[in-house]
Design an enzyme around this catalytic site. Structure first.
Site, short mmCIF file in Angstrom:
data_model
loop_
_atom_site.label_atom_id
_atom_site.label_comp_id
_atom_site.label_asym_id
_atom_site.label_seq_id
_atom_site.Cartn_x
_atom_site.Cartn_y
_atom_site.Cartn_z
N SER A 109 137.23 -5.52 -6.10
CA SER A 109 138.23 -5.33 -7.16
C SER A 109 137.86 -6.16 -8.39
O SER A 109 136.77 -5.98 -8.94
CB SER A 109 139.63 -5.64 -6.61
N ASP A 249 141.25 5.37 -3.20
CA ASP A 249 141.22 4.10 -3.92
C ASP A 249 141.97 4.19 -5.24
O ASP A 249 141.88 5.19 -5.96
CB ASP A 249 139.75 3.75 -4.20
N HIS A 276 141.87 1.10 -1.50
CA HIS A 276 141.32 -0.02 -2.26
C HIS A 276 140.79 -1.14 -1.36
O HIS A 276 139.79 -1.77 -1.68
CB HIS A 276 142.40 -0.56 -3.20
#
Length: 303
Positions: A109, A249, A276
């Site tokens: 991320s 995601d 994610h």
């Protein structure tokens, strides 16, 4: 069993906390892996299962970035203190303090965004970069989030929009609506793993970095990163790069496509059925893909 040690590394007037997992049987030529957590400000806990990559004979290094977890907290720092360059500087300081000549880098991320920032500096010891569940710009991230929000139930969308307009994003109804998005696109494991909950809890207890740079949640980005983009610098990355994402995601394909289009040496892998937190949803498959990529670049420059 791997040997786990922790230490604090001085960084300017502060300290960066580090966790090092050393394999019980080191494999010749296996370079250490440094893991960059997300947020910004989510701490390392939710990425702890990457420790199991030590089973393949390599050292795994987690650390808490400045402002969160076990590193120095700075709740009174000015908004303009929290910049990507601050975290690039912290990383470079950490590598020097640990005396790492060659290493792999994995970011999840925000950590993937930071990893890309680091890689554009072409550090001498960087042998590979894994960008996991990350966008190449926050404008693309916002567009992707808007598209995913449009697929939520109408009443959930209305609740989100109403409270964002009113500035009441801590209202229980807003938080419940946000959870619908999270269950679809952030972590599809029920119940949410303890490691993830610990990262969230520490961020909520001291949200300075997350709220300043990101905003109140994953899809309402109003912080200082809202205009961030690395697209026009991606051709500066020399390290072989792997881009990883999940089918559902919140980092939608459009958000990470620039990595594939502009990084000279790059490959990608999308995990079907994942979102994610792919590494928590499909941990063995995720580690297998990452381990194979790292092994290819312990000594070879080719994909």
């Amino acid at each position: 069993m791997p040997e786990i040690s922790t230490r604090s590394v001085p960084f300017c007037a502060w300290e960066t906390w580090v966790r090092i997992t050393a394999p019980d049987e080191p494999r010749a030529g296996a370079l250490p892996l440094i893991v960059l957590h997300g947020g910004p400000g989510m701490a390392h806990d939710y990425l702890l299962n990457l420790d199991e990559l030590a089973d393949s004979g390599r050292t795994v290094i987690h650390y808490d970035q400045l402002g969160c977890g076990n590193s120095t907290h700075l709740p009174d720092a000015a908004e303009d203190f929290w910049t990507p360059q601050l975290f690039v500087d912290e990383f470079e300081n950490l590598v020097a303090a640990l005396g790492l000549a060659d290493y792999h880098l994995l970011g999840q991320s925000w950590g993937g965004m930071l990893g890309a920032e680091i890689a554009t500096h072409r550090p001498a010891g960087l042998r590979s970069l894994s960008i996991c569940n990350s966008p190449a710009s926050m404008a693309l991230w916002a567009e992707g989030a808007a598209g995913l929000r449009a697929l939520l139930p109408v009443e959930v969308q209305a609740t989100l929009s109403r409270h964002e307009t009113q500035g009441t994003v801590t209202h229980p109804d807003y938080l419940a609506a946000a959870e619908v998005f999270y269950e679809r696109h952030v972590c599809r494991v029920t119940p949410v793993p303890d490691d993830f909950q610990r990262s969230v809890a520490q961020m909520e207890a001291e949200p300075t970095v997350y709220h300043t740079m990101n905003g109140p949640n994953e899809f309402h980005v109003v912080g200082t990163l809202r205009s961030w983009s690395i697209i026009d610098r991606l051709d500066q990355i020399e390290a072989p790069t792997l881009v990883v994402a999940g089918e559902f995601d919140e980092a939608t394909p459009a958000t990470w496509r620039p990595f594939l289009d502009r990084i000279p040496t790059v490959a990608s892998h999308v995990f079907a059925g994942a979102s994610h937190c792919t590494h928590l949803e499909q941990p063995e498959a995720f580690r297998s893909v990452i381990a194979a990529f790292l092994a290819r670049h312990d000594s070879s420059p080719s994909l």
